[in-house]
Write a protein that holds these residues in place. Structure first.
Motif, PDB file in Angstrom:
ATOM      1  N   UNK A   1      11.494 -10.989  12.265  1.00 38.62           N
ATOM      2  CA  UNK A   1      10.501 -11.840  11.604  1.00 38.62           C
ATOM      3  C   UNK A   1       9.704 -11.026  10.588  1.00 38.62           C
ATOM      4  N   UNK A   2       9.700  -9.702  10.796  1.00 36.89           N
ATOM      5  CA  UNK A   2       8.945  -8.812   9.934  1.00 36.89           C
ATOM      6  C   UNK A   2       9.867  -8.172   8.905  1.00 36.89           C
ATOM      7  N   UNK A   3       9.667  -8.528   7.641  1.00 34.28           N
ATOM      8  CA  UNK A   3      10.585  -8.083   6.588  1.00 34.28           C
ATOM      9  C   UNK A   3      10.644  -6.559   6.476  1.00 34.28           C
ATOM     10  N   UNK A   4       9.541  -5.879   6.763  1.00 33.39           N
ATOM     11  CA  UNK A   4       9.499  -4.425   6.601  1.00 33.39           C
ATOM     12  C   UNK A   4      10.265  -3.662   7.674  1.00 33.39           C
ATOM     13  N   UNK A   5      10.620  -4.343   8.763  1.00 35.06           N
ATOM     14  CA  UNK A   5      11.360  -3.663   9.844  1.00 35.06           C
ATOM     15  C   UNK A   5      12.830  -4.061   9.847  1.00 35.06           C
TER      16      UNK A   5
ATOM     17  N   UNK B   1       1.482   5.899  18.778  1.00 28.91           N
ATOM     18  CA  UNK B   1       2.379   4.735  18.751  1.00 28.91           C
ATOM     19  C   UNK B   1       2.514   4.237  17.315  1.00 28.91           C
ATOM     20  N   UNK B   2       3.756   4.009  16.887  1.00 25.53           N
ATOM     21  CA  UNK B   2       3.975   3.475  15.541  1.00 25.53           C
ATOM     22  C   UNK B   2       5.216   2.594  15.528  1.00 25.53           C
ATOM     23  N   UNK B   3       5.236   1.624  14.621  1.00 22.14           N
ATOM     24  CA  UNK B   3       6.435   0.806  14.446  1.00 22.14           C
ATOM     25  C   UNK B   3       7.437   1.570  13.587  1.00 22.14           C
ATOM     26  N   UNK B   4       8.708   1.207  13.722  1.00 26.51           N
ATOM     27  CA  UNK B   4       9.754   1.892  12.975  1.00 26.51           C
ATOM     28  C   UNK B   4      10.697   0.905  12.289  1.00 26.51           C
ATOM     29  N   UNK B   5      10.700   0.970  10.964  1.00 29.14           N
ATOM     30  CA  UNK B   5      11.722   0.265  10.204  1.00 29.14           C
ATOM     31  C   UNK B   5      12.711   1.352   9.800  1.00 29.14           C
ATOM     32  N   UNK B   6      12.456   1.986   8.650  1.00 28.49           N
ATOM     33  CA  UNK B   6      13.164   3.220   8.311  1.00 28.49           C
ATOM     34  C   UNK B   6      12.524   4.392   9.051  1.00 28.49           C
TER      35      UNK B   6
ATOM     36  N   UNK C   1       2.717  -7.891  10.200  1.00 27.80           N
ATOM     37  CA  UNK C   1       3.680  -8.192  11.270  1.00 27.80           C
ATOM     38  C   UNK C   1       4.388  -6.929  11.760  1.00 27.80           C
ATOM     39  N   UNK C   2       4.656  -6.002  10.846  1.00 23.20           N
ATOM     40  CA  UNK C   2       5.293  -4.743  11.238  1.00 23.20           C
ATOM     41  C   UNK C   2       4.410  -4.024  12.252  1.00 23.20           C
ATOM     42  N   UNK C   3       3.141  -3.844  11.868  1.00 24.25           N
ATOM     43  CA  UNK C   3       2.196  -3.124  12.724  1.00 24.25           C
ATOM     44  C   UNK C   3       2.022  -3.815  14.072  1.00 24.25           C
ATOM     45  N   UNK C   4       2.153  -5.127  14.084  1.00 19.61           N
ATOM     46  CA  UNK C   4       2.007  -5.881  15.335  1.00 19.61           C
ATOM     47  C   UNK C   4       3.061  -5.456  16.356  1.00 19.61           C
ATOM     48  N   UNK C   5       4.218  -4.987  15.879  1.00 22.03           N
ATOM     49  CA  UNK C   5       5.235  -4.482  16.812  1.00 22.03           C
ATOM     50  C   UNK C   5       4.728  -3.237  17.534  1.00 22.03           C
TER      51      UNK C   5
ATOM     52  N   UNK D   1      14.716   0.556  -5.032  1.00 21.37           N
ATOM     53  CA  UNK D   1      15.232  -0.706  -4.519  1.00 21.37           C
ATOM     54  C   UNK D   1      14.185  -1.237  -3.551  1.00 21.37           C
ATOM     55  N   UNK D   2      14.208  -2.538  -3.366  1.00 19.14           N
ATOM     56  CA  UNK D   2      13.252  -3.092  -2.418  1.00 19.14           C
ATOM     57  C   UNK D   2      13.879  -4.273  -1.697  1.00 19.14           C
ATOM     58  N   UNK D   3      13.485  -4.466  -0.452  1.00 19.79           N
ATOM     59  CA  UNK D   3      13.975  -5.603   0.316  1.00 19.79           C
ATOM     60  C   UNK D   3      12.955  -6.721   0.222  1.00 19.79           C
ATOM     61  N   UNK D   4      11.908  -6.589   1.012  1.00 18.84           N
ATOM     62  CA  UNK D   4      10.868  -7.624   1.024  1.00 18.84           C
ATOM     63  C   UNK D   4       9.956  -7.522  -0.194  1.00 18.84           C
ATOM     64  N   UNK D   5      10.003  -6.390  -0.881  1.00 21.41           N
ATOM     65  CA  UNK D   5       9.192  -6.239  -2.070  1.00 21.41           C
ATOM     66  C   UNK D   5       7.998  -5.315  -1.886  1.00 21.41           C
ATOM     67  N   UNK D   6       7.704  -4.913  -0.658  1.00 24.30           N
ATOM     68  CA  UNK D   6       6.526  -4.068  -0.418  1.00 24.30           C
ATOM     69  C   UNK D   6       6.678  -2.704  -1.097  1.00 24.30           C
ATOM     70  N   UNK D   7       7.851  -2.101  -0.938  1.00 24.79           N
ATOM     71  CA  UNK D   7       8.072  -0.806  -1.580  1.00 24.79           C
ATOM     72  C   UNK D   7       8.129  -0.961  -3.099  1.00 24.79           C
TER      73      UNK D   7
END
Ligand SMILES: *Cc1c(COP(=O)(O)O)cnc(C)c1O
Length: 402
Positions: free
Chosen positions: A303-307, A231-236, A352-356, A111-117
Motif C-alpha cells: 500500500x506504501x509506494x516507497x516500500x 527501528x526503521x522501515x526498509x524499501x531499498x 505510510x512507509x514510516x507507519x510500517x 528514475x523514480x517509482x512513486x515520484x518521491x525520489x
C-alpha cells in the motif's frame, strides 16, 4: 564481524558491481572519487550548511510520551518527517548533487517509482541550477500526478518509460540507457542504498547524518550515547542504513528492520524481500530479491509506494545473513493501524512507509527501561487519499443530502 562495505564494494558476499561493460568507466570513476569528495573540507562545509539551513537539520529526537506509556517503555521518534520536502530522501539528493558538481557534471538523471525520489532530485537540481531528467514508468506517471506536477514545477523533465509494466524497473532501464549514452556530462542520482558499488555505500554515508544525530541526541536525553533498539522501515533501505550506520559495530544496539508484507507474506501481493526473496542480481548488485523460479523479477506490492521495491540494499542482505539485524514485516493493515495510533496518541500523521516501522512496536516486547528509537522517515501529507479511503470510506453527509 565486519558489517560495513569492504574495499571491493562487498558486504560479505553481497553488493559488488554487476553491470554492462559499457558502464564500467562511469562506475569506476565514481568509485575512485566519491570518498575523497565526501571527506573533503569543501564538501563537508557546504553539505553541513545545506543540511542545517536548507533541509532544517538536526531533525528533532522526540520522546513520544503517550506512546511510551502505552507500550510501557521509552519511545523516541527521529523526526525525518520534519525535513524540507517531508522525508529523509533530501539528505541523499543534496549530497549527491554536491558530488556531481565536484565531478564537473552538468546533467542529472534519476528514475523514480512513486515520484518521491524524483521530487527530492528535482528539488536539489533547482537549488543548484542543474539540468534534471527524471525517468518514470508511464503507469506510475498516471498514478502519481501530484508528484509529476511538483517535478515539472521544479524544472525537471519527466520522461515516461513505455516498456514492460511501465513501472520502476522500466524507468531504471531507461535511466541506465541514458547514462551509457551520456557518460561525460551526466550524473546518475540513485535514491536508495541500492545499485552497483559505490552507490550503496555513498548513499549510506549521506544518510548517516541520521545516526550521527541520534547518538548525540540520545546522550542528551538519556545520559548514554546508545539506544537499546533502532527501528526503521526498509524499501531499498536508505533511511534504515542511515539510522544504523554509527551503531553497526555496537552490539548493545538491537537493529530492527521492517519490510512491507502488503496483503501478507504468502499472499503473492507483497514487498517483503527478505521474507520471501532469494539471492540474485538486481540493479547491478548481488542481494536478495523477489524472483520467479526462472529468474524473472516479481512485481512487488505494498500500500506504501516507497516500500514497493522487489530488492533490498546489499548492506541489509548482509545484516540479515549475519543475524546482526532482525527483519520483521508489517501488512498494509498493520501499517494503517499504526499510522492511526500515532496520529491519535501524538498528533503526528506519519508517511505510510514510516507507519510500517511503527507497526513493529506491537510485534516486540520492550523492557520499561529500554530506549527505543523509531525513525519516522516521512510525513503523511502525500498519503492522505489512502488514509481517507481506509478510515473514512463512507463520509457522513449532513441531513437532507445524499
Ligand atoms: C522512499 C521512502 C522510504 C523507503 O526508502 P528507503 O530507501 O528504504 O528508506 C521510506 N519512507 C519514506 C517516507 C520514503 O519516502
Amino acid at each position: 564481524m565486519k558489517y560495513n562495505v569492504d574495499k571491493d564494494g562487498m558486504y560479505g558476499r553481497f553488493g559488488g558491481a554487476y553491470i554492462p561493460e559499457m558502464l564500467y568507466p562511469n562506475i569506476e570513476k565514481l568509485g575512485q572519487v566519491y570518498l575523497e569528495i565526501i571527506e573533503s573540507e569543501e564538501f563537508q562545509k557546504e553539505y553541513k550548511m545545506l543540511l542545517k539551513d536548507y533541509v532544517g537539520r538536526p531533525s528533532p529526537l522526540y520522546k513520544a510520551k503517550r506512546l511510551s506509556e502505552k507500550y510501557n517503555t521509552n519511545i523516541y521518534l527521529k523526526r525525518e518527517d520534519l525535513n524540507h520536502t517531508g522525508a529523509h530522501k533530501i539528505n541523499n539528493t543534496v549530497g549527491q548533487i554536491l558530488i556531481a558538481k565536484a565531478m564537473g557534471k552538468t546533467r542529472i538523471i534519476a528514475e523514480t517509482g512513486a515520484g518521491q525520489h524524483g521530487v527530492a532530485t528535482a528539488t536539489a537540481c533547482a537549488l543548484m541550477d542543474l539540468k534534471c531528467i527524471v525517468y518514470m514508468g508511464d503507469t506510475d506517471i498516471k498514478r502519481q500526478a501530484p508528484n509529476v506536477a511538483r517535478m515539472k514545477m521544479l524544472g525537471a523533465e519527466v520522461i515516461p518509460a513505455m516498456s514492460g509494466n511501465k513501472t520502476l524497473k522500466d524507468a531504471t532501464n531507461e535511466a541506465l540507457r541514458d547514462w551509457i549514452a551520456n557518460p561525460e556530462d551526466t550524473f546518475y542520482l540513485i535514491g536508495s542504498v541500492v545499485g552497483p558499488h559505490p552507490y550503496p555505500d555513498m548513499v549510506t554515508r549521506l544518510q548517516a547524518i541520521i545516526s550521527e544525530e541520534i547518538k548525540e541526541q540520545v546522550m542528551e536525553k538519556t545520559g548514554r550515547d546508545y539506544p537499546d533498539y533502532l527501528i526503521a522501515c526498509v524499501g531499498g533501505g536508505s533511511n534504515a542504513a542511515g539510522t544504523y550506520y554509527h551503531f553497526l559495530d555496537d552490539e548493545r544496539v538491537g537493529l530492527i528492520a521492517v519490510e512491507a508484507s502488503g496483503m501478507g507474506v504468502d499472499s503473492g501481493e507483497t514487498a517483503a524481500t527478505i521474507a520471501i526473496g532469494d539471492e540474485g542480481i538486481i540493479h547491478g548488485s548481488k542481494t536478495f530479491l523477489m524472483q520467479t523460479d526462472d529468474g524473472q523479477i516479481v512485481e512487488p506490492y505494498s500500500i506504501s509506494a516507497g516500500l514497493d521495491y522487489p530488492g533490498i540494499g546489499p548492506l541489509h542482505a548482509h545484516l540479515k545473513d549475519t543475524g546482526r539485524a532482525e527483519f520483521l514485516s508489517a501488512t498494509d493493515k498493520e501499517a494503517l493501524d499504526a499510522a492511526m495510533e500515532l496520529t491519535r496518541t501524538e498528533g503526528i500523521i506519519p508517511a505510510l512507509e514510516s507507519a510500517h516501522a511503527l507497526a513493529a512496536l506491537k510485534m516486540k516486547t520492550f523492557k520499561p527501561e529500554d530506549v527505543v528509537v523509531v525513525t519516522l522517515s516521512g510525513r503523511g501529507d502525500k498519503d492522505m487519499e489512502t488514509y481517507m479511503q481506509y478510515f473514512m470510506p463512507h463520509p457522513i453527509l449532513p441531513k437532507g443530502e445524499g
